[in-house]
Motif scaffolding. Structure first.
Motif, PDB file in Angstrom:
ATOM      1  N   ASP A 105      81.280 -25.931  92.637  1.00 38.22           N
ATOM      2  CA  ASP A 105      82.364 -26.160  91.679  1.00 38.22           C
ATOM      3  C   ASP A 105      81.836 -26.169  90.246  1.00 38.22           C
ATOM      4  O   ASP A 105      82.433 -25.587  89.336  1.00 38.22           O
ATOM      5  CB  ASP A 105      83.093 -27.465  91.993  1.00 38.22           C
ATOM      6  CG  ASP A 105      82.169 -28.675  91.980  1.00 38.22           C
ATOM      7  OD1 ASP A 105      80.949 -28.502  92.218  1.00 38.22           O
ATOM      8  OD2 ASP A 105      82.654 -29.793  91.731  1.00 38.22           O
ATOM      9  N   ILE A 106      80.693 -26.814  90.050  1.00 38.71           N
ATOM     10  CA  ILE A 106      80.093 -26.872  88.710  1.00 38.71           C
ATOM     11  C   ILE A 106      79.656 -25.487  88.252  1.00 38.71           C
ATOM     12  O   ILE A 106      79.852 -25.101  87.095  1.00 38.71           O
ATOM     13  CB  ILE A 106      78.906 -27.851  88.705  1.00 38.71           C
ATOM     14  CG1 ILE A 106      79.429 -29.300  88.797  1.00 38.71           C
ATOM     15  CG2 ILE A 106      78.043 -27.679  87.464  1.00 38.71           C
ATOM     16  CD1 ILE A 106      78.346 -30.336  88.909  1.00 38.71           C
ATOM     17  N   LEU A 107      79.067 -24.714  89.178  1.00 39.34           N
ATOM     18  CA  LEU A 107      78.608 -23.369  88.831  1.00 39.34           C
ATOM     19  C   LEU A 107      79.761 -22.384  88.700  1.00 39.34           C
ATOM     20  O   LEU A 107      79.541 -21.219  88.368  1.00 39.34           O
ATOM     21  CB  LEU A 107      77.616 -22.873  89.886  1.00 39.34           C
ATOM     22  CG  LEU A 107      76.307 -23.670  89.958  1.00 39.34           C
ATOM     23  CD1 LEU A 107      75.430 -23.156  91.087  1.00 39.34           C
ATOM     24  CD2 LEU A 107      75.559 -23.587  88.634  1.00 39.34           C
ATOM     25  N   GLY A 108      80.969 -22.865  88.953  1.00 39.34           N
ATOM     26  CA  GLY A 108      82.155 -22.036  88.751  1.00 39.34           C
ATOM     27  C   GLY A 108      82.900 -22.375  87.479  1.00 39.34           C
ATOM     28  O   GLY A 108      83.933 -21.762  87.181  1.00 39.34           O
ATOM     29  N   GLU A 109      82.389 -23.332  86.714  1.00 36.58           N
ATOM     30  CA  GLU A 109      83.013 -23.722  85.447  1.00 36.58           C
ATOM     31  C   GLU A 109      82.384 -22.962  84.292  1.00 36.58           C
ATOM     32  O   GLU A 109      81.220 -23.209  83.946  1.00 36.58           O
ATOM     33  CB  GLU A 109      82.851 -25.228  85.220  1.00 36.58           C
ATOM     34  CG  GLU A 109      83.527 -26.096  86.272  1.00 36.58           C
ATOM     35  CD  GLU A 109      83.170 -27.562  86.156  1.00 36.58           C
ATOM     36  OE1 GLU A 109      83.729 -28.365  86.921  1.00 36.58           O
ATOM     37  OE2 GLU A 109      82.345 -27.911  85.277  1.00 36.58           O
ATOM     38  N   PRO A 110      83.094 -22.013  83.678  1.00 39.01           N
ATOM     39  CA  PRO A 110      82.501 -21.180  82.622  1.00 39.01           C
ATOM     40  C   PRO A 110      81.867 -21.980  81.485  1.00 39.01           C
ATOM     41  O   PRO A 110      80.756 -21.650  81.047  1.00 39.01           O
ATOM     42  CB  PRO A 110      83.694 -20.349  82.124  1.00 39.01           C
ATOM     43  CG  PRO A 110      84.609 -20.279  83.292  1.00 39.01           C
ATOM     44  CD  PRO A 110      84.490 -21.603  83.978  1.00 39.01           C
ATOM     45  N   ASN A 111      82.537 -23.026  81.003  1.00 40.16           N
ATOM     46  CA  ASN A 111      81.995 -23.788  79.877  1.00 40.16           C
ATOM     47  C   ASN A 111      80.719 -24.524  80.263  1.00 40.16           C
ATOM     48  O   ASN A 111      79.762 -24.606  79.472  1.00 40.16           O
ATOM     49  CB  ASN A 111      83.035 -24.778  79.350  1.00 40.16           C
ATOM     50  CG  ASN A 111      84.148 -24.096  78.601  1.00 40.16           C
ATOM     51  OD1 ASN A 111      83.987 -22.979  78.104  1.00 40.16           O
ATOM     52  ND2 ASN A 111      85.305 -24.738  78.524  1.00 40.16           N
ATOM     53  N   THR A 112      80.696 -25.083  81.484  1.00 37.58           N
ATOM     54  CA  THR A 112      79.504 -25.794  81.946  1.00 37.58           C
ATOM     55  C   THR A 112      78.335 -24.837  82.106  1.00 37.58           C
ATOM     56  O   THR A 112      77.213 -25.107  81.644  1.00 37.58           O
ATOM     57  CB  THR A 112      79.784 -26.502  83.286  1.00 37.58           C
ATOM     58  OG1 THR A 112      80.842 -27.437  83.107  1.00 37.58           O
ATOM     59  CG2 THR A 112      78.550 -27.244  83.776  1.00 37.58           C
ATOM     60  N   VAL A 113      78.576 -23.708  82.752  1.00 38.35           N
ATOM     61  CA  VAL A 113      77.515 -22.719  82.961  1.00 38.35           C
ATOM     62  C   VAL A 113      77.026 -22.175  81.621  1.00 38.35           C
ATOM     63  O   VAL A 113      75.822 -21.960  81.422  1.00 38.35           O
ATOM     64  CB  VAL A 113      78.020 -21.576  83.867  1.00 38.35           C
ATOM     65  CG1 VAL A 113      76.996 -20.444  83.931  1.00 38.35           C
ATOM     66  CG2 VAL A 113      78.290 -22.099  85.273  1.00 38.35           C
ATOM     67  N   ARG A 114      77.943 -21.979  80.699  1.00 34.38           N
ATOM     68  CA  ARG A 114      77.560 -21.466  79.378  1.00 34.38           C
ATOM     69  C   ARG A 114      76.635 -22.453  78.664  1.00 34.38           C
ATOM     70  O   ARG A 114      75.656 -22.058  78.032  1.00 34.38           O
ATOM     71  CB  ARG A 114      78.813 -21.201  78.544  1.00 34.38           C
ATOM     72  CG  ARG A 114      78.524 -20.615  77.168  1.00 34.38           C
ATOM     73  CD  ARG A 114      79.804 -20.180  76.480  1.00 34.38           C
ATOM     74  NE  ARG A 114      79.562 -19.748  75.115  1.00 34.38           N
ATOM     75  CZ  ARG A 114      79.087 -18.563  74.782  1.00 34.38           C
ATOM     76  NH1 ARG A 114      78.816 -17.680  75.720  1.00 34.38           N
ATOM     77  NH2 ARG A 114      78.894 -18.247  73.505  1.00 34.38           N
ATOM     78  N   THR A 115      76.930 -23.744  78.766  1.00 31.07           N
ATOM     79  CA  THR A 115      76.082 -24.749  78.132  1.00 31.07           C
ATOM     80  C   THR A 115      74.716 -24.811  78.799  1.00 31.07           C
ATOM     81  O   THR A 115      73.689 -24.958  78.126  1.00 31.07           O
ATOM     82  CB  THR A 115      76.749 -26.137  78.177  1.00 31.07           C
ATOM     83  OG1 THR A 115      78.023 -26.063  77.542  1.00 31.07           O
ATOM     84  CG2 THR A 115      75.903 -27.175  77.457  1.00 31.07           C
ATOM     85  N   ILE A 116      74.674 -24.694  80.122  1.00 31.44           N
ATOM     86  CA  ILE A 116      73.393 -24.640  80.831  1.00 31.44           C
ATOM     87  C   ILE A 116      72.576 -23.450  80.331  1.00 31.44           C
ATOM     88  O   ILE A 116      71.374 -23.558  80.066  1.00 31.44           O
ATOM     89  CB  ILE A 116      73.623 -24.537  82.354  1.00 31.44           C
ATOM     90  CG1 ILE A 116      74.246 -25.824  82.883  1.00 31.44           C
ATOM     91  CG2 ILE A 116      72.304 -24.255  83.079  1.00 31.44           C
ATOM     92  CD1 ILE A 116      74.713 -25.729  84.325  1.00 31.44           C
ATOM     93  N   GLY A 117      73.244 -22.306  80.190  1.00 31.43           N
ATOM     94  CA  GLY A 117      72.565 -21.116  79.671  1.00 31.43           C
ATOM     95  C   GLY A 117      72.050 -21.316  78.268  1.00 31.43           C
ATOM     96  O   GLY A 117      70.943 -20.879  77.927  1.00 31.43           O
TER      97      GLY A 117
END
Length: 270
Positions: A105-117
């Motif tokens: 679910d977390i890896l499907g959240e664009p904003n969360t993944v973008r911040t990780i990147g």
């Protein structure tokens, strides 16, 4: 064109082309403005990027010079984000058999993944990365997020060859968790010889998969300048075959029976 309009257009372009050298004449021609005006605009933009904590403009002097947007993420924001992510992952409902965590679910959240990147890109930006390498798992979204900030391609290592990818290079490796012999392949056209790369993965136990990727990349003469993992398992440290890496989170004390788990910041700030 009004300065305010020009600033919006220039800012949009720079944010969409990180790590890319952009000449002053390019903006001057694009917005029909004098180089002196463009230079003043870039000074304003650089100040605002720093105040927002999202990066800065690097100036390159000379005839072939210009500016380059270097993405960054303020340390206070980084700490808050990682702590919030750790709290979310401590939910006992996420525990899966074998001590794994449900993170889809977390890896499907664009904003969360973008911040990780953005966090990984912030750490790896000085290394002149030419490609981001990942294996065909849930780490792919993170790899693309990192690559978008570093403005480099993504190279995906697969478990089995695809006929659409042409000739490939393959190796056998020992999986760190299951201790099984497995195979990974990489198409010859995906990576130039001698490239400087970073490896991205979503989860690391003993590091067998990452070590396998490192050995595969040797066949391409690649320089693995950095390794980034979203989460590492603390209880595998004694058996770990990969030591030089950057992690955002560390998972420890996974008690499946009592539905308890502890997640803390990884070694990112070390």
């Amino acid at each position: 064109m009004k300065r305010s309009h020009r600033l919006i257009g220039m800012t949009r372009y720079i944010l969409e082309h990180p790590m890319q050298l952009i000449s002053l004449p390019f903006f001057s021609k694009q917005y029909d403005a004098a180089k002196s005006s463009i230079s003043e605009d870039l000074t304003i933009m650089n100040q605002m990027l720093k105040e927002e904590g999202i990066g800065y403009l690097e100036s390159i002097a000379g005839a072939g010079g210009g500016v380059r947007y270097i993405p960054q993420y303020e340390q206070k924001q980084s700490i808050n984000f990682i702590n919030t992510l750790a709290k979310r992952l401590e939910d006992p409902d996420r525990i899966l058999p074998g001590g794994y965590l449900f993170m889809s679910d977390i890896l499907g959240e664009p904003n969360t993944v973008r911040t990780i990147g953005r966090l990984f890109a912030n750490a790896f930006a000085p290394l002149n990365i030419e490609a981001v390498v990942t294996v065909a798992t849930k780490g792919i979204p993170i790899a693309y997020a990192v690559a978008s900030f570093l403005n480099v391609p993504v190279v995906i290592v697969r478990r089995d060859p695809k006929i659409t990818e042409g000739s490939t290079v393959s190796i056998n490796y020992v999986s760190g968790s299951s201790r099984k012999i497995q195979t990974m392949v990489l198409t010859k056209r995906s990576l130039a010889q001698g490239s400087t790369v970073c490896i991205i993965d979503d989860f690391m136990k003993a590091g067998g998969t990452i070590d396998g990727m490192k050995n595969l990349l040797k066949e391409f003469g690649a320089n693995v300048a950095a390794i980034g993992v979203l989460a590492e398992a603390e209880d595998e440290e004694d058996e770990r075959v990969v030591n030089d890496y950057t992690s955002l989170l560390q998972i420890s004390n996974v008690d499946v029976k009592n539905a308890h788990i502890e997640v803390s910041p990884g070694n990112y700030f070390e």
